[in-house]
Scaffold this motif. Structure first.
Motif, short mmCIF file in Angstrom:
data_model
loop_
_atom_site.label_atom_id
_atom_site.label_comp_id
_atom_site.label_asym_id
_atom_site.label_seq_id
_atom_site.Cartn_x
_atom_site.Cartn_y
_atom_site.Cartn_z
N VAL A 42 1.73 -4.37 -2.92
CA VAL A 42 2.71 -4.06 -1.49
C VAL A 42 3.22 -2.73 -1.47
O VAL A 42 3.71 -2.60 -3.01
CB VAL A 42 3.14 -4.82 -0.39
CG1 VAL A 42 2.55 -6.20 -0.18
CG2 VAL A 42 4.37 -5.59 -1.21
N ASN A 43 3.76 -1.94 -0.98
CA ASN A 43 5.13 -0.75 -1.32
C ASN A 43 6.03 -1.52 -1.41
O ASN A 43 7.01 -2.61 -0.85
CB ASN A 43 5.23 0.65 -0.19
CG ASN A 43 5.44 -0.35 0.86
OD1 ASN A 43 5.42 -1.34 1.35
ND2 ASN A 43 5.93 0.92 2.06
N ILE A 44 6.83 -1.16 -2.25
CA ILE A 44 8.61 -1.83 -2.43
C ILE A 44 8.89 0.00 -3.15
O ILE A 44 9.65 -0.22 -3.09
CB ILE A 44 8.25 -2.32 -3.69
CG1 ILE A 44 7.41 -3.97 -4.11
CG2 ILE A 44 9.99 -3.57 -4.74
CD1 ILE A 44 6.51 -4.09 -5.07
N GLU A 45 10.11 -0.14 -1.72
CA GLU A 45 11.04 0.94 -2.06
C GLU A 45 12.34 0.68 -2.73
O GLU A 45 12.75 -1.15 -2.77
CB GLU A 45 11.59 1.09 -0.33
CG GLU A 45 10.31 1.91 0.24
CD GLU A 45 10.09 1.71 1.94
OE1 GLU A 45 11.36 1.98 2.40
OE2 GLU A 45 9.02 2.78 2.27
N ASN A 46 13.05 1.44 -2.45
CA ASN A 46 14.77 1.44 -3.06
C ASN A 46 15.94 2.04 -2.92
O ASN A 46 15.46 3.01 -2.03
CB ASN A 46 14.31 1.87 -5.08
CG ASN A 46 15.10 1.36 -5.64
OD1 ASN A 46 16.53 2.31 -5.93
ND2 ASN A 46 15.47 -0.24 -6.50
N ASN A 53 7.80 2.20 -5.31
CA ASN A 53 6.46 1.98 -5.58
C ASN A 53 5.59 1.46 -4.18
O ASN A 53 5.84 0.67 -3.32
CB ASN A 53 6.28 0.80 -6.19
CG ASN A 53 5.55 1.42 -7.41
OD1 ASN A 53 5.75 1.88 -8.78
ND2 ASN A 53 4.67 0.40 -7.79
N CYS A 54 4.49 3.01 -4.61
CA CYS A 54 3.37 2.04 -3.85
C CYS A 54 2.54 0.95 -3.47
O CYS A 54 2.56 -0.02 -4.44
CB CYS A 54 2.39 3.22 -3.70
SG CYS A 54 2.81 5.00 -3.20
N ALA A 55 1.70 0.75 -2.69
CA ALA A 55 0.26 -0.74 -2.36
C ALA A 55 0.06 -0.57 -3.61
O ALA A 55 -0.38 -1.23 -4.26
CB ALA A 55 0.89 -0.76 -1.25
N GLU A 56 -0.53 0.30 -3.76
CA GLU A 56 -1.52 1.21 -4.61
C GLU A 56 -1.49 0.79 -6.18
O GLU A 56 -2.19 0.36 -6.50
CB GLU A 56 -2.63 2.64 -4.39
CG GLU A 56 -2.67 2.87 -3.27
CD GLU A 56 -1.45 2.67 -2.24
OE1 GLU A 56 -0.40 2.70 -2.27
OE2 GLU A 56 -2.38 4.41 -1.35
N ARG A 57 0.05 1.41 -6.34
CA ARG A 57 0.10 0.82 -7.65
C ARG A 57 0.91 0.05 -8.21
O ARG A 57 0.09 -0.49 -9.28
CB ARG A 57 1.03 2.28 -8.16
CG ARG A 57 0.94 3.22 -8.12
CD ARG A 57 2.06 4.48 -8.26
NE ARG A 57 2.34 4.89 -7.29
CZ ARG A 57 3.83 5.07 -7.40
NH1 ARG A 57 4.20 5.54 -8.04
NH2 ARG A 57 4.40 6.10 -6.01
N1 THU Z 1 2.55 4.57 0.42
C1 THU Z 1 2.33 3.65 -0.18
O1 THU Z 1 2.50 2.84 -0.38
N2 THU Z 1 1.36 3.93 -0.32
C2 THU Z 1 0.77 5.84 0.43
O2 THU Z 1 -0.35 5.77 -0.40
C3 THU Z 1 1.57 6.43 1.22
C4 THU Z 1 2.77 5.88 0.62
C5 THU Z 1 4.35 4.12 1.17
C6 THU Z 1 5.48 4.91 0.00
C7 THU Z 1 7.00 4.29 1.31
O3 THU Z 1 7.21 3.19 0.76
C8 THU Z 1 6.77 4.41 2.34
O4 THU Z 1 4.93 4.12 2.23
C9 THU Z 1 7.59 5.60 3.42
O5 THU Z 1 6.20 6.87 1.76
#
Ligand code: THU
Length: 129
Positions: A42-46, A53-57
């Motif tokens: 999942v995406n993990i913001e800060n 960090n994006c969900a894919e990573r």
């Molecule tokens: N985000 C992802 O998790 N994957 C993507 O492919 C695009 C962007 C997330 C990053 C951030 O938490 C939120 O989406 C808005 O950019």
């Protein structure tokens, strides 16, 4: 073998764990390994924004940290079924330059599926060093 729709559902289920209080934009990912295992992210913001960090990573880093480096496909789900950002494309190409990327919305509608080498043409990878 798991279906694309089941992989998408795993990514949707994972979105309950998104930490996205700043953008409120939830993204879930489900990575399928060659061994048939599904690893979600999942995406993990800060609060400092850039460490986000994006969900894919998240999914790829979880997998690599468990010794799993060979992947078949990844489902990415979000509102509007967006496609992976450039940084995530670069991270994925390191391990799976031909991974299939399934892009779907939060209702499970698959917008399209593309191979990573179609999303990231003429990429820079380990073979260039
Ligand atoms: N985000 C992802 O998790 N994957 C993507 O492919 C695009 C962007 C997330 C990053 C951030 O938490 C939120 O989406 C808005 O950019």
């Amino acid at each position: 073998m798991i279906t694309d729709q089941e992989l998408v559902q795993a990514a949707i289920d994972a979105t309950q764990y998104c930490y996205a209080p700043y953008s409120n934009f939830k993204v879930g990912a489900a990575l399928l390994t060659v061994a048939g295992e599904v690893i979600t992210g999942v995406n993990i913001e800060n609060a400092a924004y850039s460490p986000t960090n994006c969900a894919e990573r998240t999914a790829v880093f979880k997998a690599v940290s468990e010794g799993k480096r060979d992947y078949v496909k990844i489902a990415v789900v979000s509102k509007g079924a967006v496609s992976p950002c450039g940084v995530c494309r670069q991270v994925m190409t390191e391990f799976a330059p031909q991974i299939e990327v399934i892009m779907a919305d939060l209702e499970g509608n698959i917008r399209h599926t593309l191979r990573l080498d179609q999303l990231l043409v003429d990429s820079f990878g380990p073979e260039n060093l």
